[in-house]
Write a protein that holds these residues in place. Structure first.
Motif, PDB file in Angstrom:
ATOM      1  N   VAL A  11       0.830  -1.206   0.000  1.00 21.13           N
ATOM      2  CA  VAL A  11       0.000   0.000   0.000  1.00 21.13           C
ATOM      3  C   VAL A  11       0.865   1.258   0.000  1.00 21.13           C
ATOM      4  O   VAL A  11       0.479   2.296  -0.556  1.00 21.13           O
ATOM      5  CB  VAL A  11      -0.975  -0.036   1.199  1.00 21.13           C
ATOM      6  CG1 VAL A  11      -0.273   0.231   2.511  1.00 21.13           C
ATOM      7  CG2 VAL A  11      -2.118   0.928   1.006  1.00 21.13           C
ATOM      8  N   LEU A  32      -8.460  -4.946   0.736  1.00 19.29           N
ATOM      9  CA  LEU A  32      -7.096  -4.834   0.253  1.00 19.29           C
ATOM     10  C   LEU A  32      -6.287  -6.041   0.706  1.00 19.29           C
ATOM     11  O   LEU A  32      -6.501  -6.554   1.806  1.00 19.29           O
ATOM     12  CB  LEU A  32      -6.431  -3.568   0.773  1.00 19.29           C
ATOM     13  CG  LEU A  32      -7.050  -2.225   0.382  1.00 19.29           C
ATOM     14  CD1 LEU A  32      -6.276  -1.091   1.040  1.00 19.29           C
ATOM     15  CD2 LEU A  32      -7.087  -2.044  -1.125  1.00 19.29           C
ATOM     16  N   THR A  35      -0.916  -5.520   1.904  1.00 20.52           N
ATOM     17  CA  THR A  35      -0.672  -4.144   2.316  1.00 20.52           C
ATOM     18  C   THR A  35       0.779  -3.944   2.754  1.00 20.52           C
ATOM     19  O   THR A  35       1.327  -2.852   2.627  1.00 20.52           O
ATOM     20  CB  THR A  35      -1.615  -3.743   3.452  1.00 20.52           C
ATOM     21  OG1 THR A  35      -1.438  -4.644   4.553  1.00 20.52           O
ATOM     22  CG2 THR A  35      -3.069  -3.778   2.986  1.00 20.52           C
ATOM     23  N   PHE A  42       0.136   1.596   8.920  1.00 22.75           N
ATOM     24  CA  PHE A  42      -0.966   1.835   7.985  1.00 22.75           C
ATOM     25  C   PHE A  42      -1.779   3.047   8.435  1.00 22.75           C
ATOM     26  O   PHE A  42      -2.113   3.920   7.627  1.00 22.75           O
ATOM     27  CB  PHE A  42      -1.849   0.588   7.913  1.00 22.75           C
ATOM     28  CG  PHE A  42      -2.905   0.622   6.844  1.00 22.75           C
ATOM     29  CD1 PHE A  42      -4.037   1.423   6.974  1.00 22.75           C
ATOM     30  CD2 PHE A  42      -2.788  -0.158   5.707  1.00 22.75           C
ATOM     31  CE1 PHE A  42      -5.023   1.452   5.999  1.00 22.75           C
ATOM     32  CE2 PHE A  42      -3.765  -0.137   4.717  1.00 22.75           C
ATOM     33  CZ  PHE A  42      -4.882   0.672   4.866  1.00 22.75           C
ATOM     34  N   LEU A  59      -8.122  -3.573  10.129  1.00 21.62           N
ATOM     35  CA  LEU A  59      -6.779  -3.939   9.709  1.00 21.62           C
ATOM     36  C   LEU A  59      -6.312  -5.243  10.325  1.00 21.62           C
ATOM     37  O   LEU A  59      -6.676  -5.593  11.451  1.00 21.62           O
ATOM     38  CB  LEU A  59      -5.788  -2.843  10.124  1.00 21.62           C
ATOM     39  CG  LEU A  59      -5.952  -1.453   9.512  1.00 21.62           C
ATOM     40  CD1 LEU A  59      -5.030  -0.464  10.199  1.00 21.62           C
ATOM     41  CD2 LEU A  59      -5.708  -1.488   8.014  1.00 21.62           C
ATOM     42  N   GLY A  61      -2.370  -6.404   9.796  1.00 27.03           N
ATOM     43  CA  GLY A  61      -1.161  -6.225   9.021  1.00 27.03           C
ATOM     44  C   GLY A  61       0.066  -6.761   9.714  1.00 27.03           C
ATOM     45  O   GLY A  61       0.041  -7.160  10.884  1.00 27.03           O
TER      46      GLY A  61
END
Length: 287
Positions: A11, A32, A35, A42, A59, A61
């Motif tokens: 991302v 998404l 990422t 993020f 999220l 991540g």
């Protein structure tokens, strides 16, 4: 409600493409994948920009690898990071996040690549898909699984079946695992709407694969029957794969209840290059 899924392949790298794309396509929910950012990174990078556009964010991540997210301006309730029961490699990886958006349970998933048939990575992939099956089996009646499945469902979903023979993404066990997931009542909405069209979502960066339209369809939107019945358009945004600094994947966009751009076709814009059969092919090599 417009729902999109996109493997952005970092991302941070895709930021100059992602924000204008959100403004142009105006999706209500975005899943998404890849990422490649920890949750706090993020939030620092995109939190204000997304909030100004009305998106709440769910999220899951990790730094450098993997990572998934759901952006929603249709509500974001009961966010669950991770996939209960999924194996790790060796530790759990950030490959799934789910939330309820506009009354639909949405799963953003990044299925492991599998690398080589028979390898430990491959067994991990099959185990992960089995865990996804069990989680979706317990999902509400209105549900969608969106993301990079790293499986081409059928030979029609690769540009040349012979070029992929014996490699990951097309082997019978992978396709059987995906079919078992769909047997829960999930419809492949793009293929349902365009059963005989040439539709790809991934093109390797090398060898001019995109310009020659030598791709694979591995990014899917799967929906339970009540949600699938609401589909008014389903298409691949090939425009987002063009130009400078793109991801190697294109977004898949599904419109429920109404289609702002009309039922505009399976791939927008369509490729102008006829298919050719090269002597070799490179499969995705991400994690």
């Amino acid at each position: 409600m417009r729902i999109a899924t996109w493997n952005v392949n970092s991302v941070k790298q895709r930021l100059p493409r992602l924000l204008p794309w959100l403004d142009q396509r105006q999706p209500d929910v975005v899943c998404l994948q890849e990422t490649k950012l920890a949750d706090d990174a993020f939030a620092r990078l995109l939190g204000d920009e997304l909030a100004s556009r009305g998106y709440a964010v769910g999220l899951h991540g990790e730094a450098r690898w993997n990572g998934v997210a759901i952006l929603s301006r249709a509500g974001l309730d009961d966010v669950e990071a991770g996939l209960p029961g999924a194996p790790g490699f060796p530790a759990p990886q950030a490959r799934a996040v789910s939330a309820t958006c506009g009354g639909v349970r949405v799963h953003s998933v990044y299925v492991p690549n599998g690398r080589q048939p028979g390898s430990a990575h491959y067994q991990y992939k099959l185990g992960w898909l089995a865990a996804l099956h069990d989680v979706v089996a317990a999902a509400p009646q209105d549900a969608m699984v969106c993301g990079d499945m790293n499986v081409a469902p059928a030979d029609a979903d690769v540009f040349d079946p012979d070029a992929y023979a014996g490699q990951t993404h097309v082997t019978p066990p992978e396709r059987a695992a995906l079919a078992r997931l769909q047997a829960l009542g999930l419809r492949d909405v793009v293929r349902d709407r365009w059963p005989r069209e040439r539709v790809f979502t991934y093109w390797d960066y090398r060898a001019g694969m995109f310009h020659r339209d030598l791709g694979m369809r591995i990014d899917l939107v799967l929906a339970t029957a009540p949600v699938a019945a609401r589909v008014r358009a389903a298409w691949v945004d090939r425009q987002a794969r063009k130009g400078t600094g793109p991801s190697d994947h294109a977004p898949v966009i599904v419109d429920l209840d109404e289609a702002p751009d009309g039922d505009i076709g399976p791939v927008v814009p369509p490729s102008s290059t006829p298919a050719v059969r090269p002597g070799s092919v490179t499969l995705p090599q991400s994690q």
